[in-house]
Design an enzyme around this catalytic site. Structure first.
Site, PDB file in Angstrom:
ATOM      1  N   ARG A  84       2.904  -1.563  11.069  1.00  0.00           N
ATOM      2  CA  ARG A  84       2.993  -2.845  10.353  1.00  0.00           C
ATOM      3  C   ARG A  84       3.902  -2.674   9.145  1.00  0.00           C
ATOM      4  O   ARG A  84       3.734  -1.740   8.359  1.00  0.00           O
ATOM      5  CB  ARG A  84       1.616  -3.337   9.913  1.00  0.00           C
ATOM      6  CG  ARG A  84       1.700  -4.589   9.027  1.00  0.00           C
ATOM      7  CD  ARG A  84       0.365  -5.269   8.806  1.00  0.00           C
ATOM      8  NE  ARG A  84       0.032  -6.136   9.926  1.00  0.00           N
ATOM      9  CZ  ARG A  84      -0.789  -7.192   9.829  1.00  0.00           C
ATOM     10  NH1 ARG A  84      -1.368  -7.499   8.682  1.00  0.00           N
ATOM     11  NH2 ARG A  84      -1.056  -7.934  10.889  1.00  0.00           N
ATOM     12  N   TYR A 108       0.842  -1.189   0.000  1.00  0.00           N
ATOM     13  CA  TYR A 108       0.000   0.000   0.000  1.00  0.00           C
ATOM     14  C   TYR A 108       0.885   1.249   0.000  1.00  0.00           C
ATOM     15  O   TYR A 108       2.109   1.157  -0.088  1.00  0.00           O
ATOM     16  CB  TYR A 108      -0.982  -0.048   1.168  1.00  0.00           C
ATOM     17  CG  TYR A 108      -1.929  -1.227   1.070  1.00  0.00           C
ATOM     18  CD1 TYR A 108      -2.716  -1.407  -0.072  1.00  0.00           C
ATOM     19  CD2 TYR A 108      -2.017  -2.187   2.081  1.00  0.00           C
ATOM     20  CE1 TYR A 108      -3.571  -2.502  -0.195  1.00  0.00           C
ATOM     21  CE2 TYR A 108      -2.868  -3.275   1.965  1.00  0.00           C
ATOM     22  CZ  TYR A 108      -3.637  -3.432   0.824  1.00  0.00           C
ATOM     23  OH  TYR A 108      -4.476  -4.514   0.687  1.00  0.00           O
TER      24      TYR A 108
END
Length: 805
Positions: free
Chosen positions: A659, A611
Site C-alpha cells: 500500500r 507511517y
C-alpha cells in the site's frame, strides 16, 4: 436524459474562451458603433428585493437571468450590457440536459417551447479507435445552435422589457454596485468583475495540459463521435456532434507538447483548420471545417471561495468552470440563473438570497467540477488507455467522468455493455465484480476487498473476540479478500495501545483462531494481513478520543526516517540509525514468519499514510543525507530492503501487495509521477499488486475529496507501471466497483466504510443484481436471508373510474 451521457458540450464557457470572448467590462475596445454606457440615475433601492438589476454579460446565463428576473417582477428594471453585437457568437452548438430543460419548462414555458422547436435529437455515441468503430446507444441528446439559443433569449428578453445594450462596455462593477440594487456578473471565464474584487472572491484558476480549438462542419453527424488519431507527433482527438440538421460542432484536442510538435503553434487560423480537416478526413468524409474566429486555447478551471460581495454576485463561468467534455458550460450558467432568480423571489432580503443561492449551487457545482476534472484528465492521459481492447477502451471513455456507470450503460444499451463484459472475460451471467482474480497461488472469487480498518480494540497487541467477530462477519459477507487492520511489528510500532501486533507467539495464536474461522466457516474467502510500523505517528490516543493526539501517559519513544514531528509542536521522533534500520527489518521478517504460520493468505506491506516506511518515501518526511535519503531511488532503498526481506520469508505461492500514498496532497510532496516510479520499483522486486491510497503523510495536506477520488491514481499506475492495482477511496456502490473494473481502472476494489455499514455488502450486491454464481456464495445458515425481506403492501388497487359531478 439528454446530456448526462458522456461527452456532451454546452459551449458558453469554452467557446467563449476559445475566442477571447465576453468579459464585458474588460479592457477591450468597445465594438464599432457602440453607444456610450449609462447608469441608473438613483442609488440602490432600500427594498428587500432588488428593483434595479445590472447584468454584465450577454451570454446565455446573463440573458436567462435577465428574463427570469423581469418575468418574476415586471416592474423591475433589468439592464444587460454586452460588448459584442447581438449576432456575434463564439462556438457553434449547445447541448442541454433534461434537468436543465425541466427547470426551464417550469420557470418559463415560452422559452422551453422555443428551445424544443429548435432542437435536433440523437441517441448514439460512436467511438473510433485504431480503425475500429464501437457504437453505444440509448443516450438521448438534444442540441441546438448557439446562435439560435441567443436569438431565443434575446426575443424573450425584449418581449419582457429587458434593456439590452449591445456593443456597449459595462460601467465599472463598483460603479454599478453604487447605482443598482443588484449586479450580476455573468462576464465569463475572464471575468473583470471577479478580478476587480479578487481579494474577496479569492479565485483559483488552474490551466490544464491540452490545447483545443472549437470548429464546425457543414453537415450533421449521425451520432456523437469520438475519433482518435495516432500521428507521428502524438495522439490527437476529435469530438463532434450535430446541432442542426446540416451542421455539427467539431472540437480538435491534443496535449500541448503534441500541439507544438505538430507545429500548430506556428500556423495561422486558416492553416490550422485545414490541417485538422486533413487529419480527421475519414470522420469528416473529406469535408472542410470552419473556425468562426476560434483559436487554439487551453481550458481553465475556475474556483472561487466566495460568489458574492455586497450586492455583486458571480454567475456561470465567472463563478466556476467545468470542462466542456461533460457538457457543462451553458448548463451550469442556466441552472445558476434559475437558482438565483428563485432565491431572490423566495428569501426575505438580498443578502439572505445571495447566501441561499451559493449554498444551493456550490455542492452541485463542486460535484460537476469533480466529474469534469476526471473527464479532462482522462483525455489528457489518453495515451495510457490506447492499448486496451477496443470495447473496453470505448467503455472507459464513456465512463471517464464516473457519472456514467456500468449499470447506467447497461440500461441504455445492454448489447454494447454485454459485449464489453464478454471481452473482459466475465463468466456467463456474472457482473464484472464477480469475475475471479488470480495472484500467484491465490484465486480470489470476486474483486471486492474489505479494506484495512484500524479498530484500536486489542489488549497488548492480541486480537480478541471483537476482531474475530469483526473480521469473521465480513468474511461471511462474501468479499473475496478480507484485510486486517495494520498489524504492528513491535510494541513501539503501534499507533495506539489498542493496536494489534505480530511480535509475540501469543498474538500469532490469536490470529490463527481468526484465520481458521474464515477458512472453515467462509470457504472461498481469503484473509490478508497488513504489516506496518507507526513511525512518527505512534503513541497516540484512539481516534475517538483525539485523532493523532499523544497519550496522556505511558508514551513510548518514536522513530522515523528524519526527526520531524507529524504536527507542529508535536513529539519529535528519533532519526533511525543504520543499526536500528537493521533491527526494524528483522522485526518485519519475524512478523511475516508468524503471519505465515498464522494462516494468512496474503501479506500487504504498509508503505502509506505517513507511517514509518511511508516516511522514507516522501521528500516532505525524509530529509536524510545518507544512503537512505535524497533522491527518489535513495528514499526507496529502505522500504525495498524491507520488502525483499519479507518476500524472502513469505511463502512463494502466497502473494504480497504494497500500500502506497500516491500523492501527499501537499506542495513539494510525492506526486503522481513519483507514485508510478515507486510502484514500478516494488513490482520489479516482486509485488503482486499495488494498493493505491493517498495522503495522510503530512498534517497540512489539502486532499480533493469526492466519490472515487483516489481511483485516477490507481488507473495511472496500472497502465504506466503495468502492475495490478487495488483502488480505494470513497468507492461506495457495487455499480462503482463494476464500472471501475470493467473500464480497466483497477483490478480490485477495497471498501472500508460500506463494510462497516453493512458486513454483508458483497452478498447484498449480488442479490440486488440477481447474481447467484460462485463469486458470491451465501453461508448455508444464511440462505434464507438471500432474498430481500418483504415489506408492507405498497401496490394498493388504483381507482378504475373517475365519475364527474
Amino acid at each position: 436524459m439528454r446530456s448526462t451521457s458522456p461527452g456532451t458540450r454546452g459551449c458558453s464557457g469554452s467557446a467563449a474562451t476559445a475566442a477571447g470572448a465576453r468579459g464585458c467590462s474588460g479592457s477591450a475596445a468597445t465594438a464599432a458603433g457602440a453607444r456610450p454606457a449609462t447608469t441608473a440615475p438613483y442609488p440602490p433601492h432600500e427594498n428587500n428585493h432588488p428593483l434595479r438589476v445590472a447584468i454584465i454579460g450577454g451570454g446565455p446565463g446573463g440573458l436567462y437571468t435577465a428574463a427570469l428576473l423581469k418575468r418574476l417582477a415586471p416592474d423591475r428594471q433589468v439592464t444587460v450590457w454586452e460588448r459584442n453585437a447581438p449576432e456575434d457568437t463564439f462556438g457553434f452548438g449547445v447541448v442541454l440536459s433534461d434537468e436543465t430543460l425541466g427547470g426551464i419548462e417550469h420557470a418559463d414555458p415560452e422559452v422551453y417551447g422555443a428551445l424544443q422547436r429548435a432542437f435536433v435529437h440523437w441517441d448514439t455515441i460512436d467511438i473510433v479507435h485504431r480503425n475500429t468503430l464501437q457504437t453505444s446507444g440509448g443516450h438521448r441528446f438534444a442540441a441546438l445552435g448557439r446562435h439560435r439559443l441567443l436569438e431565443i433569449l434575446h426575443d424573450r428578453c425584449r418581449s419582457l422589457g429587458v434593456d439590452l445594450r449591445f456593443r456597449t462596455e459595462a460601467p465599472a462593477p463598483a460603479r454599478l454596485a453604487e447605482t443598482y440594487d443588484l449586479v450580476v456578473a455573468a462576464d465569463g471565464v475572464h471575468s473583470t468583475t471577479r478580478e476587480t474584487f479578487a481579494d474577496v472572491f479569492r479565485p483559483r484558476v488552474t490551466e490544464h495540459r491540452c490545447r483545443y480549438i472549437w470548429l464546425a462542419a457543414d453537415f450533421a453527424f449521425d451520432a456523437f463521435r469520438f475519433e482518435i488519431a495516432e500521428t507521428e507527433h502524438g495522439v490527437m482527438q476529435l469530438h463532434g456532434y450535430p446541432y442542426s440538421t446540416d451542421a455539427s460542432t467539431v472540437i480538435v484536442e491534443m496535449r500541448d507538447e503534441v500541439w507544438r510538435a505538430a507545429g500548430f503553434d506556428e500556423t495561422d487560423g486558416t492553416e490550422s483548420v485545414g490541417r485538422c480537416a486533413k487529419i480527421f478526413s475519414d470522420a469528416l468524409g473529406g469535408r472542410p471545417l470552419k473556425s468562426g474566429n476560434s483559436t487554439w486555447t487551453t481550458f481553465r478551471t475556475v474556483v472561487n471561495d466566495r460568489w458574492s460581495h455586497g450586492n455583486i454576485v458571480l454567475l456561470g463561468d465567472a463563478a466556476h468552470t467545468a470542462h466542456f467534455s461533460i457538457g457543462s458550460g451553458t448548463k451550469l450558467a442556466v441552472e445558476d440563473a434559475l437558482a438565483l432568480a428563485a432565491c431572490l423571489d423566495e428569501q426575505p432580503s438580498l443578502q439572505v438570497a445571495l447566501t441561499a443561492y451559493e449554498t444551493e449551487r456550490r455542492p452541485v457545482v463542486a460535484s460537476t467540477q469533480r466529474a469534469a476534472r476526471a473527464s479532462l484528465e482522462w483525455f489528457e492521459d489518453l495515451p495510457l488507455h490506447l492499448g486496451q481492447p477496443p470495447r473496453r477502451f470505448a467503455f472507459s471513455l464513456l465512463t471517464r467522468s464516473r457519472r456514467v456507470t456500468h449499470d447506467n450503460l447497461r440500461l441504455r444499451d445492454a448489447r454494447f455493455t454485454g459485449s464489453v463484459e464478454r471481452e473482459f472475460g466475465c463468466p456467463p451471467g456474472a457482473p464484472p465484480m464477480f469475475t475471479p482474480f488470480r495472484m500467484r497461488g491465490l484465486t480470489l472469487r470476486n474483486r471486492v476487498v474489505v479494506s484495512p480498518m484500524d479498530m484500536y480494540s486489542a489488549a497488548d497487541g492480541v486480537p480478541g473476540d471483537f476482531h474475530l467477530v469483526h473480521l469473521g462477519a465480513r468474511a461471511l459477507g462474501g468479499a473475496g479478500l478480507v484485510m486486517t487492520e495494520m498489524v504492528c511489528v513491535s510494541p513501539e510500532g503501534r499507533i495506539t495501545p489498542g493496536c494489534t501486533g505480530l511480535y509475540t507467539g501469543r498474538q500469532a495464536e490469536a490470529w490463527r483462531r481468526i484465520t481458521d474461522f474464515v477458512h472453515t466457516r467462509a470457504p472461498g474467502t481469503a484473509i490478508g494481513v497488513q504489516l506496518g510500523h507507526s513511525g512518527r505517528k505512534g503513541s497516540t490516543k484512539p481516534m475517538w478520543e483525539g485523532m493523532d493526539e499523544p497519550l496522556d501517559d505511558g508514551n513510548w519513544p518514536l522513530v522515523a526516517a528524519s526527526p520531524l514531528p507529524y504536527r507542529p509542536g508535536g513529539r519529535v521522533p528519533r532519526e533511525l540509525s543504520r543499526a536500528q534500520l537493521t533491527d526494524l527489518r528483522e522485526q518485519f521478517t519475524a512478523a511475516a514468519v508468524r503471519a505465515a504460520r498464522a494462516g494468512f493468505d496474503l501479506l500487504e506491506l504498509h508503505c502509506a499514510h505517513g507511517y514509518l516506511l511511508s516516511g522514507f518515501l516522501s521528500p516532505l518526511t525524509n530529509h536524510r543525507t545518507d544512503a537512505y535519503g535524497g533522491s527518489p531511488e535513495k528514499r526507496l532503498r529502505f522500504p525495498l530492503e524491507v520488502f525483499d526481506a519479507v518476500r524472502a520469508v513469505w511463502p512463494g505461492d502466497r502473494p504480497m501487495t504494497v500500500r502506497i500514498s500516491a500523492t501527499d496532497w501537499a506542495e513539494g510532496g510525492t506526486t503522481a509521477d513519483d507514485a508510478v516510479a515507486i510502484a514500478r520499483a516494488f513490482a520489479a522486486h516482486g509485488a503482486d499488486a499495488i494498493d493505491v491510497s493517498t495522503g495522510q503523510v503530512v498534517a497540512d495536506e489539502t486532499p480533493e475529496f469526492g466519490r472515487s477520488y483516489q481511483t485516477p491514481f490507481a488507473d495511472r499506475i496500472r497502465h504506466e507501471a503495468g502492475v495490478p492495482v487495488i483502488a480505494v477511496g470513497a468507492i461506495s456502490s457495487w455499480d462503482d466497483v463494476n464500472s471501475l473494473i470493467l473500464a480497466g481502472r483497477t483490478d480490485l476494489c477495497a471498501l472500508g466504510r460500506p463494510h462497516l455499514y453493512d458486513p454483508h455488502w458483497t452478498l447484498h450486491a449480488a442479490a440486488e443484481q440477481g447474481y447467484e454464481g460462485p463469486g458470491a456464495v451465501w453461508p448455508t445458515p444464511y440462505l434464507a436471508g438471500s432474498r430481500r425481506p418483504r415489506t408492507g403492501r405498497t401496490d394498493a388497487p388504483k381507482p378504475r373510474l373517475g365519475l364527474g359531478s
